[in-house]
Design a protein around this motif. Structure first.
Motif, short mmCIF file in Angstrom:
data_model
loop_
_atom_site.label_atom_id
_atom_site.label_comp_id
_atom_site.label_asym_id
_atom_site.label_seq_id
_atom_site.Cartn_x
_atom_site.Cartn_y
_atom_site.Cartn_z
N THR A 257 0.90 -0.76 0.04
CA THR A 257 -0.14 -0.01 0.83
C THR A 257 0.67 1.37 0.21
O THR A 257 1.57 1.62 0.74
CB THR A 257 -0.71 -0.11 1.12
N ILE A 258 0.27 2.20 -1.28
CA ILE A 258 1.62 3.71 -0.83
C ILE A 258 0.15 4.49 -0.54
O ILE A 258 -0.28 4.54 -1.86
CB ILE A 258 2.20 3.71 -2.29
N GLY A 259 0.15 5.34 0.12
CA GLY A 259 -0.39 6.66 0.37
C GLY A 259 -1.48 6.02 0.34
O GLY A 259 -2.78 6.75 0.20
N ARG B 250 -3.93 0.44 -2.32
CA ARG B 250 -4.05 -0.97 -2.79
C ARG B 250 -2.81 -0.82 -4.32
O ARG B 250 -2.86 -0.97 -5.33
CB ARG B 250 -4.29 -1.81 -2.64
N ILE B 251 -0.98 -0.18 -3.80
CA ILE B 251 -0.96 -1.26 -5.34
C ILE B 251 -0.58 -2.21 -5.48
O ILE B 251 -1.21 -2.38 -6.76
CB ILE B 251 0.55 -0.19 -5.65
N LEU B 252 0.05 -3.20 -4.85
CA LEU B 252 -0.03 -4.44 -4.76
C LEU B 252 -1.24 -5.05 -3.95
O LEU B 252 -1.15 -5.33 -3.08
CB LEU B 252 1.36 -5.25 -4.71
N GLY C 267 1.17 -5.85 -18.65
CA GLY C 267 -0.16 -5.07 -18.52
C GLY C 267 0.14 -3.28 -18.58
O GLY C 267 1.23 -3.19 -18.89
N PRO C 268 -1.37 -2.75 -18.57
CA PRO C 268 -1.23 -1.53 -18.65
C PRO C 268 0.05 -0.64 -17.90
O PRO C 268 -0.13 -1.32 -16.44
CB PRO C 268 -2.52 -1.01 -18.73
N SER C 269 0.56 0.64 -18.07
CA SER C 269 0.73 1.02 -16.96
C SER C 269 -0.01 1.55 -15.95
O SER C 269 -0.45 1.59 -15.93
CB SER C 269 1.43 2.74 -17.65
N GLY C 270 1.27 1.45 -14.95
CA GLY C 270 0.29 1.91 -13.79
C GLY C 270 -0.74 0.46 -12.91
O GLY C 270 -0.68 0.84 -11.63
N ALA C 271 0.20 -0.39 -14.00
CA ALA C 271 -0.55 -2.20 -12.75
C ALA C 271 0.19 -2.14 -11.76
O ALA C 271 -0.51 -3.07 -11.20
CB ALA C 271 -0.62 -2.92 -14.48
N GLY C 272 1.48 -2.29 -12.00
CA GLY C 272 2.10 -2.46 -10.52
C GLY C 272 3.11 -3.23 -10.70
O GLY C 272 3.65 -3.52 -9.72
N LYS C 273 3.25 -3.45 -11.67
CA LYS C 273 4.37 -4.83 -12.54
C LYS C 273 6.04 -3.59 -11.87
O LYS C 273 6.87 -4.57 -11.23
CB LYS C 273 4.73 -4.50 -13.98
N SER C 274 6.52 -3.07 -11.87
CA SER C 274 7.47 -2.06 -11.59
C SER C 274 7.73 -2.11 -9.83
O SER C 274 8.70 -2.78 -9.41
CB SER C 274 7.42 -0.71 -11.47
N THR C 275 6.80 -2.03 -9.40
CA THR C 275 6.29 -1.71 -8.30
C THR C 275 6.20 -3.73 -7.37
O THR C 275 7.08 -4.28 -6.45
CB THR C 275 4.70 -2.13 -7.50
N LEU C 276 5.99 -4.64 -8.13
CA LEU C 276 5.79 -6.13 -7.60
C LEU C 276 7.62 -6.51 -7.93
O LEU C 276 8.07 -6.98 -6.91
CB LEU C 276 5.47 -6.45 -8.58
#
Ligand SMILES: Nc1ncnc2c1ncn2[C@@H]1O[C@H](COP(=O)(O)OP(=O)(O)O)[C@@H](O)[C@H]1O
Ligand SMILES: [Mg+2]
Lengths: 230, 262
Positions: B15-17, B20-22, B39-48
């Motif tokens: 969770t950021i701010g 729920r990012i993941l 997946g689309p940009s903002g899906a959470g790939k980088s965060t994962l």
């Protein structure tokens, strides 16, 4: 200009040589103090905890926002009047100047250091972290070498300014180059000759400082970090 | 088929701010396989990916490497984890003040504790592997984007990672430079490197990936083999996303690339 050279050789140069040492004894510690404060304050402003960073911002605004002469008067004349308990702090003219120049220079230096630190892309810190470098290793091997290179031209200029504004120490009775020159001019009534030679001494100091800085810059220069000074 | 699982991600939540990012993400990667995150940009790939090596620590859930769960509270364990998990970033993140050689060498010396000579040898080996041995003395400012990304691959490989995480390794590159990086990635896959890669290069990765994971809004909403998901009549999210991408790129096809094609 009657007998300029003999007057210069017999009177001006011996007097100024004594003043020169005083100036150097003033400039070197003040520059070191300035760089030390600049690095610490610059690092705190970028990476430090918020309240401390704000406090350091305040310090920089204060010292950049008031005339240096006023600051020197404060350290020399006003400080002894401020009593904390029974203790009042009395600084010798020399110490008042070193403290005054160091604190003022540090405020400017911290701006350059801060700029250098901010120029390092966050991604590089993440890359270092991802490789398993510790925060300390990241600072010493990745952050500092880059911040230092970016800050060097600005910090160098600030040291050159310091060489020149060190002449203000004479107004709080330090017998530096300017102070010695003024006494001699007063007693000999040969203002022109004396102050021309005083000027040449400062020019020589600045030239040497600039030359040394240029060598350091050249030594540290790598592609992508060329100094943009022209 | 029964290769050991190297990396296991279980029920990761981030969770950021307050957002729920993941949201309960799980996956596992067997030795030598490539998982691809789409997946689309903002899906959470980088965060994962950043949760896997704790650059961005998960709020809950477990990351296990070689069957051992990582204790995110132990700094020592995190440093050890990061040594074993390589990461490739979208914008390379080379160290600007270090030569190509030193970029690869710095962690070998500082983290692995190799002496300078051993580190140099190892670094030169890895640079040769990505075809950049002749660029060892150059600085990042003197390299093209494709070359920078290949240096960053060499830098990660030099640490002998058990898993390589790649976050859109070609997205910041000009089209004509993408090929050289994809070639390096293909070689790695052929040599049996275990990888998790976020990418929009769907038809390229289809020929290498063992599984596609389609992410949206912090969840894995679809998973399966490339063949299944990309089948024209599959009606999958992956298929329609891929079709949209290739329409935008104007190359007009979205299917399994022939095994030998680039
Ligand atoms: N540091 C952050 N602060 C706030 N929001 C973030 C941060 N990092 C990522 N996000 C948000 O998390 C979501 C997922 O981002 P990301 O993992 O970068 O997606 P992807 O890589 O799939 O494009 C996005 O909505 C993004 O805005
Ligand atoms: Mg991303």
């Amino acid at each position: 200009m009657d007998g300029f050279f003999s007057f210069a050789l017999d009177r001006i140069i011996p007097a100024l040589d004594a003043g020169l040492w005083t100036s150097i004894l003033l400039i070197v510690p003040a520059a070191l103090l300035g760089v030390f404060i600049g690095v610490s304050v610059g690092a705190v402003r970028v990476y430090g905890p918020r309240p401390l960073a704000r406090f350091c911002d305040g310090y920089v605004s204060l010292f950049r926002g008031t005339p240096l002469v006023v600051q020197l008067y404060f350290w020399y004349f006003a400080l002894p009047n401020i009593q904390i308990g029974d203790v009042a702090l009395v600084l010798s003219p020399m110490w008042a100047s070193i403290v005054g120049f160091g604190l003022c220079s540090g405020a400017y230096q911290s701006e350059y250091i801060r700029g250098g630190l901010l120029s390092i892309k966050r991604g590089q810190l993440r890359a270092a972290q991802a490789l398993g470098l510790t925060p300390l290793q990241t600072i010493s091997s990745i952050v500092m070498p880059q911040a230092f290179r970016r800050a060097l031209p600005g910090c160098g200029n600030e040291i050159i300014y310091l060489v020149k504004y060190s002449s203000l120490a004479s107004i709080i009775t330090v017998n530096d180059l300017t102070g010695m020159g003024r006494s001699l001019a007063k007693s000999s009534f040969r203002n022109t000759e004396v102050f021309v030679v005083v000027g040449l001494y400062y020019l020589a100091l600045v030239t040497v400082a600039a030359f040394v800085l240029r060598i350091v810059e050249k030594k540290l220069e790598i592609p992508g970090f060329e100094s943009k000074r022209d | 088929m029964d290769d050991p699982v190297i990396l296991r991600v279980e029920n990761v939540v981030k969770t950021i701010g307050g957002q729920r990012i993941l949201d309960d993400v799980s996956l596992s990667v067997k030795k030598g396989r490539l998982k691809v995150l789409i997946g689309p940009s903002g899906a959470g790939k980088s965060t994962l990916l950043a949760c896997i090596n704790f650059l961005s620590p998960p709020d809950s859930g477990t990351i296990s490497l070689d069957g051992v769960p990582v204790n995110g509270k132990s700094k020592k364990e995190l440093l050890a984890l990061r040594q074993q998990v390589g990461m490739i970033f979208q914008d390379f993140n080379l160290f600007d003040h270090l030569s190509t050689l030193d970029n690869v060498r710095v962690a070998l010396v500082k983290v692995k504790g190799l002496d300078k000579r051993a580190a140099t040898n190892r670094a030169m080996e890895e640079l040769a592997r990505v075809g950049l041995a002749d660029k060892a003395a150059l600085y990042p400012a003197q390299l093209s984007g494709g070359q920078k990304q290949r240096v960053s691959v060499a830098r990660a490989l030099a640490m002998d990672p058990k898993v390589l995480l790649l976050d859109e390794p070609t997205s910041a590159l000009d089209p004509e430079l993408i090929g050289e990086v994809l070639t390096v990635i293909r070689d790695l896959a052929d040599e049996g490197m275990t990888m998790v890669m976020a990418t929009h290069q769907i038809s390229f990765s289809a020929s290498l990936a063992d599984e596609f994971l389609f992410m949206e809004k912090g969840r894995i909403v679809e998973r399966g083999t490339p063949t299944t998901l990309l089948a024209r009549d599959s009606g999958s999210r992956t298929q329609s996303f891929c079709a949209k991408l290739s329409e935008l790129a104007g190359d007009g096809h979205c299917e399994l690339a022939p095994p030998s094609g680039a």
